[in-house]
Design an enzyme around this catalytic site. Structure first.
Site, PDB file in Angstrom:
ATOM      1  N   ASP A  12       8.927  17.348  -7.237  1.00 37.00           N
ATOM      2  CA  ASP A  12       9.838  16.581  -6.867  1.00 37.00           C
ATOM      3  C   ASP A  12       9.075  15.504  -7.357  1.00 37.00           C
ATOM      4  OD1 ASP A  12       8.058  15.020  -4.351  1.00 37.00           O
ATOM      5  OD2 ASP A  12       6.947  16.154  -5.555  1.00 37.00           O
ATOM      6  N   ASP A 101      11.171  16.264   4.413  1.00 36.46           N
ATOM      7  CA  ASP A 101       9.213  15.249   4.287  1.00 36.46           C
ATOM      8  C   ASP A 101       9.313  14.646   5.249  1.00 36.46           C
ATOM      9  OD1 ASP A 101       6.825  14.351   3.008  1.00 36.46           O
ATOM     10  OD2 ASP A 101       8.896  13.093   0.977  1.00 36.46           O
ATOM     11  N   GLU A 103       4.968  13.408   7.361  1.00 40.51           N
ATOM     12  CA  GLU A 103       3.963  13.298   6.488  1.00 40.51           C
ATOM     13  C   GLU A 103       3.449  12.293   6.909  1.00 40.51           C
ATOM     14  OE1 GLU A 103       2.838  12.414   2.731  1.00 40.51           O
ATOM     15  OE2 GLU A 103       4.987  12.910   1.892  1.00 40.51           O
TER      16      GLU A 103
END
Length: 187
Positions: A12, A101, A103
């Site tokens: 990625d 994503d 996090e």
């Protein structure tokens, strides 16, 4: 979600790798790659279009990802921004479902919140659900969820709500959180 398959290689990347030659990624043995398209509702990676076209030219499976900022607006708005700026999906045999994503908050020192963006476990789960529902409604595909076991456990209360629909992309060499029995992708 199916059974585990053979190991495949794929990175990625984001604007931090703006000058990466996609042909080099193919030479490393990659068969796929995900590229950061957006963050929140104000950032679009200036490298995304070039990276996307490069992956296409090299015949790599490719997908895009959105870096979530749950404290910076409704999930539906972020999903729509992502969909309008590279986050779509097409049945072309080369486009992978998106990745959400989600996090630790990298801006907590400056935005006045915490690692969980100032949201409770239940509010975070609701935010993630809204993002997924918006994306899935527009594309008919469920996104991958990229996270760490620690963040997921801390910030969602180890929610099992998404494990039956969303493949897990797990950062770190740990057991999967929530209801996932394996990580589709490990980083």
């Amino acid at each position: 979600l199916g059974k585990r398959a053979a190991t495949l290689v794929g990175p990625d990347i984001s604007n931090w790798q703006a000058d990466l030659a996609i042909s080099q990624v193919k030479q490393w043995g990659a068969s796929f790659m995900w590229m950061k398209a957006t963050e929140g509702t104000t950032y679009k990676s200036p490298s995304f279009s070039k990276q996307w076209a490069g992956a296409n030219a090299q015949g790599l499976l490719r997908g895009s990802y959105h870096f979530a900022l749950p404290n910076k607006g409704p999930a539906a708005d972020q999903a729509k921004y992502f969909l309008s700026n590279g986050g779509g999906w097409t049945a072309d045999g080369q486009t992978l479902p998106a990745q959400l994503d989600i996090e630790y908050n990298p801006y907590k020192a400056t935005d006045g919140t915490d690692s969980c963006y100032g949201l409770s476990n239940s509010a975070m789960v609701a935010w993630i659900k809204e993002w997924i529902d918006t994306y899935q409604s527009a594309t008919t595909r469920y996104p991958f969820i990229y996270t760490t076991k620690d963040w997921w456990t801390t910030c969602t209360g180890n929610a099992k709500d998404f494990s039956s629909d969303c493949p897990l992309w797990l950062a770190g060499n740990t057991d999967p959180p929530g209801g996932w029995t394996f990580a589709t992708i490990k980083q």
